[in-house]
Design a protein around this motif. Structure first.
Motif, PDB file in Angstrom:
ATOM      1  N   CYS A   1      18.305  83.201  89.643  1.00 24.14           N
ATOM      2  CA  CYS A   1      18.167  84.558  89.096  1.00 24.14           C
ATOM      3  C   CYS A   1      19.113  85.501  89.819  1.00 24.14           C
ATOM      4  CB  CYS A   1      16.723  85.054  89.171  1.00 24.14           C
ATOM      5  SG  CYS A   1      16.120  85.385  90.816  1.00 24.14           S
TER       6      CYS A   1
ATOM      7  N   ASN B   1      17.087  88.657  86.414  1.00 25.71           N
ATOM      8  CA  ASN B   1      17.318  87.898  85.181  1.00 25.71           C
ATOM      9  C   ASN B   1      17.484  86.415  85.505  1.00 25.71           C
ATOM     10  OD1 ASN B   1      17.538  90.292  83.457  1.00 25.71           O
ATOM     11  ND2 ASN B   1      19.454  90.669  84.557  1.00 25.71           N
TER      12      ASN B   1
ATOM     13  N   ILE C   1       7.843  83.873  86.934  1.00 23.78           N
ATOM     14  CA  ILE C   1       7.994  85.294  86.671  1.00 23.78           C
ATOM     15  C   ILE C   1       8.238  85.977  88.002  1.00 23.78           C
ATOM     16  CG2 ILE C   1       5.510  85.820  86.827  1.00 23.78           C
ATOM     17  CD1 ILE C   1       5.987  87.881  84.539  1.00 23.78           C
TER      18      ILE C   1
ATOM     19  N   ASP D   1       9.724  91.558  87.107  1.00 26.37           N
ATOM     20  CA  ASP D   1       9.244  91.388  85.727  1.00 26.37           C
ATOM     21  C   ASP D   1       7.818  91.898  85.583  1.00 26.37           C
ATOM     22  OD1 ASP D   1      11.600  90.128  84.903  1.00 26.37           O
ATOM     23  OD2 ASP D   1      10.857  88.155  85.492  1.00 26.37           O
TER      24      ASP D   1
ATOM     25  N   GLU E   1       7.249  95.596  85.293  1.00 29.08           N
ATOM     26  CA  GLU E   1       7.566  96.212  84.005  1.00 29.08           C
ATOM     27  C   GLU E   1       6.352  96.193  83.084  1.00 29.08           C
ATOM     28  OE1 GLU E   1      10.894  94.184  82.368  1.00 29.08           O
ATOM     29  OE2 GLU E   1      12.341  95.056  83.777  1.00 29.08           O
TER      30      GLU E   1
ATOM     31  N   ARG F   1       6.639  91.165  75.213  1.00 31.73           N
ATOM     32  CA  ARG F   1       6.865  89.916  75.945  1.00 31.73           C
ATOM     33  C   ARG F   1       5.998  88.789  75.390  1.00 31.73           C
ATOM     34  NH1 ARG F   1       8.796  88.479  81.301  1.00 31.73           N
ATOM     35  NH2 ARG F   1       7.978  86.432  81.847  1.00 31.73           N
TER      36      ARG F   1
END
Length: 570
Positions: free
Chosen positions: A112, A117, A341, A345, A348, A472
């Motif tokens: 990542c 990401n 995850i 993430d 958010e 999501r």
């Protein structure tokens, strides 16, 4: 340690009798002292040792794969113990070691970037990793090209995760400890007592012969840069001790990393201790008083670690604590399978305090972090908060737990805060207009007229988080409400009459389940196909043929708008 058999047996018996169970919270002693919060039980154990200040709480990680939410377990468990100790008046350091002098033993399938990401190995400079199997993480170029090394890239994400949760860790690089010479005294001591070290380790690793020539040091080959395990001689005389080595093959799981065969000499700063000596060495060097770890270490590294600590380094091991791993949507965390995850993430989707709440739960119980059912976790947090402020009824245990842990979860307890129910926030997330979101929340009674501005702003932040959650997961709230104009439609007279009757029912005021049932009954009374009637509702509100469970949805949207739309007035 004496070399004669009787003395060895006596020492072994003593070591066994002094062994510390890492199951700190599961022990009978822990059950005798009842605390509302598990971290208080651990703090009792630490205080019983009368430690010097500052008390040192430690965790650690090896930079492999993706630094995901599961890796934060150790940070958060340590943090809450540190906070309890601070609450009791102690000075505390929370250190977290990046074991970045470990060799890269295999290519991760997923990485990542610093923004969180996830990327496949083929999307970055995979050659930077492939060419460096067997080399320390901090000697491998960052495949993203943004940090000083692969190890530094990984450590940056861990530090960012801790910062996002407002956990003040001191991130310590193992590489820096070796290269600066801070680890040298510990390393030298181990090598000075290598016969004793070999004897202790031989009881835990079959490949180590107590009477053999194993040396507990792994030099870094000056020719190929790989960590090697074959030391041929040791010279501890003088100010700069050295070892001679031969660069041999390294077994890494089901593959072999070839050594280059080079023969050379390395100082103690140009290599590392093997893990089973390095971990206790960290305890000594950093003055560690407490360290939590996963259950994989409980039956492996911990028994040898405390043995090495006492019978090689001659120190007392720290207070341990085993925690259970948790799963992600019912499956183990796995970078290769894509079941990961990151903290970035998660944040958010919910507030940091909700995530912190997840980690105050009992660490000896296996739990699932479910993205699909994230609304349940948020509801649990909201309930805890309401209990703390004495807004709802709760039993004695719930109240004691809330009163103890809530101040550790939030930055500052504020009774004026507003928490929109998470699924209601997801409904508001179907509106793009921020003013409309607030207006509907006020009309539905979730925002008081006298609410302070900061409380309103923070409450509405949850709307965007819930909207991200809906998108999501693709759940029943992942739709866009057509608020400003009535979508094109073509209904027959029976359907129009049924919609008008449903509007009258909703206008009179009813509960979600009552509205859902009335949709079926209204369709039947007007001889309209039930599926077609639901589709008519979805067309009016979403310009779609399907959508969320219609009755509960219509109950959560402001009644005036729902009634007008069913009558096709706006």
């Amino acid at each position: 340690m004496s070399a004669d058999g009787d003395a060895d047996e006596e020492t072994g018996d003593a070591a066994a009798s002094d062994a510390i169970s890492p199951y700190t919270l599961q022990s009978e002693e822990a059950s005798e002292t009842r605390h509302a919060f598990w971290a208080d039980t651990v703090a009792d154990r630490i205080e019983a040792r009368d430690p010097d200040e500052p008390i040192v709480v430690k965790g650690g990680i090896s930079p492999s794969g993706v630094p995901h939410l599961g890796n934060v377990n150790e940070i958060m468990r340590g943090y809450f113990v540190a906070e309890v100790l601070r609450d009791r008046g102690h000075e505390v350091r929370q250190v977290f070691t990046a074991d970045d002098r470990d060799p890269l033993r295999g290519l991760p399938r997923t990485l990542c970037d610093l923004e969180g990401n996830l990327v496949d190995l083929g999307e970055v400079d995979a050659g930077a990793l492939g060419r460096n199997l067997g080399a320390p993480y901090t000697d491998i170029p960052d495949p993203f090209g943004c940090c000083d090394s692969y190890g530094d890239h990984f450590a940056t994400i861990i530090q960012d995760s801790a910062d996002a949760l407002d956990v003040p860790i001191e991130l310590v690089s193992n590489t820096e400890l070796y290269e600066s010479g801070e680890f040298e005294a510990v390393t030298r001591f181990v090598l000075e007592h290598r016969e004793r070290a070999r004897e202790v380790l031989s009881t835990y690793q079959d490949k180590v012969d107590a009477d053999g020539d194993y040396v507990p040091f792994n030099p870094i080959c000056e020719a190929c840069g790989k960590v090697t395990e074959t030391v041929t001689s040791v010279d501890l005389a003088g100010d700069e001790p050295t070892v001679d080595y031969r660069c041999t093959d390294m077994e890494a799981g089901d593959q072999t990393i070839d050594g280059c065969g080079h023969e050379g000499t390395a100082t103690l700063r140009e290599g590392k201790l093997p893990w089973r000596f390095e971990w206790p060495g960290q305890w000594q060097l950093l003055g560690v008083d407490f360290e939590p770890f996963g259950k994989d270490h409980a039956e492996g590294s911990w028994p040898s670690g405390q043995d090495v600590a006492r019978n090689v380094l001659e120190i007392e091991p720290p207070v341990p604590m085993v925690y259970e791993w948790f799963t992600l949507d019912g499956e183990p965390f796995s970078s290769s399978a894509g079941n990961v995850i990151l903290v970035s993430d998660v944040l958010e989707l919910l507030e940091p305090e909700v995530l912190r709440y997840f980690f105050v739960k009992d660490p000896v119980k296996a739990r699932d972090f479910s993205i699909e059912h994230l609304d349940q976790l948020v509801d649990e947090f909201d309930r805890l908060e309401a209990i703390y402020f004495d807004e709802i009824e709760a039993d004695e245990d719930e109240r004691a737990f809330a009163e103890r842990v809530y101040p550790f979860i939030v930055e500052e307890p504020r009774e004026e805060r507003i928490r929109l129910p998470y699924t209601f926030a997801a409904v508001l997330g179907m509106f793009d207009d921020p003013d409309l979101r607030e207006d509907v929340a006020r009309k539905e009674g979730h925002i008081p007229d006298d609410a302070p501005e900061w409380a309103v702003e923070e409450a509405l932040d949850r709307v965007e988080q819930a909207r991200n959650w809906a998108r999501r997961t693709g759940n029943e709230f992942d739709y866009e409400l057509k608020r400003t104009a009535i979508p094109d439609h073509d209904f027959d007279a029976a359907t129009e009459d049924a919609l008008a009757e449903l509007a009258d029912f909703i206008e009179a005021g009813h509960e979600p389940d009552e509205i859902q049932g009335e949709i079926y009954e209204t369709a039947k009374r007007h001889d309209v196909d039930v599926g077609d009637f639901f589709a008519a509702g979805y067309r009016l509100f979403f310009d779609e043929d399907q959508g969320p469970k219609l009755g509960p949805f219509l109950a959560k949207v402001d009644r005036e708008f729902v009634v007008a739309r069913l009558r096709r007035e706006r």
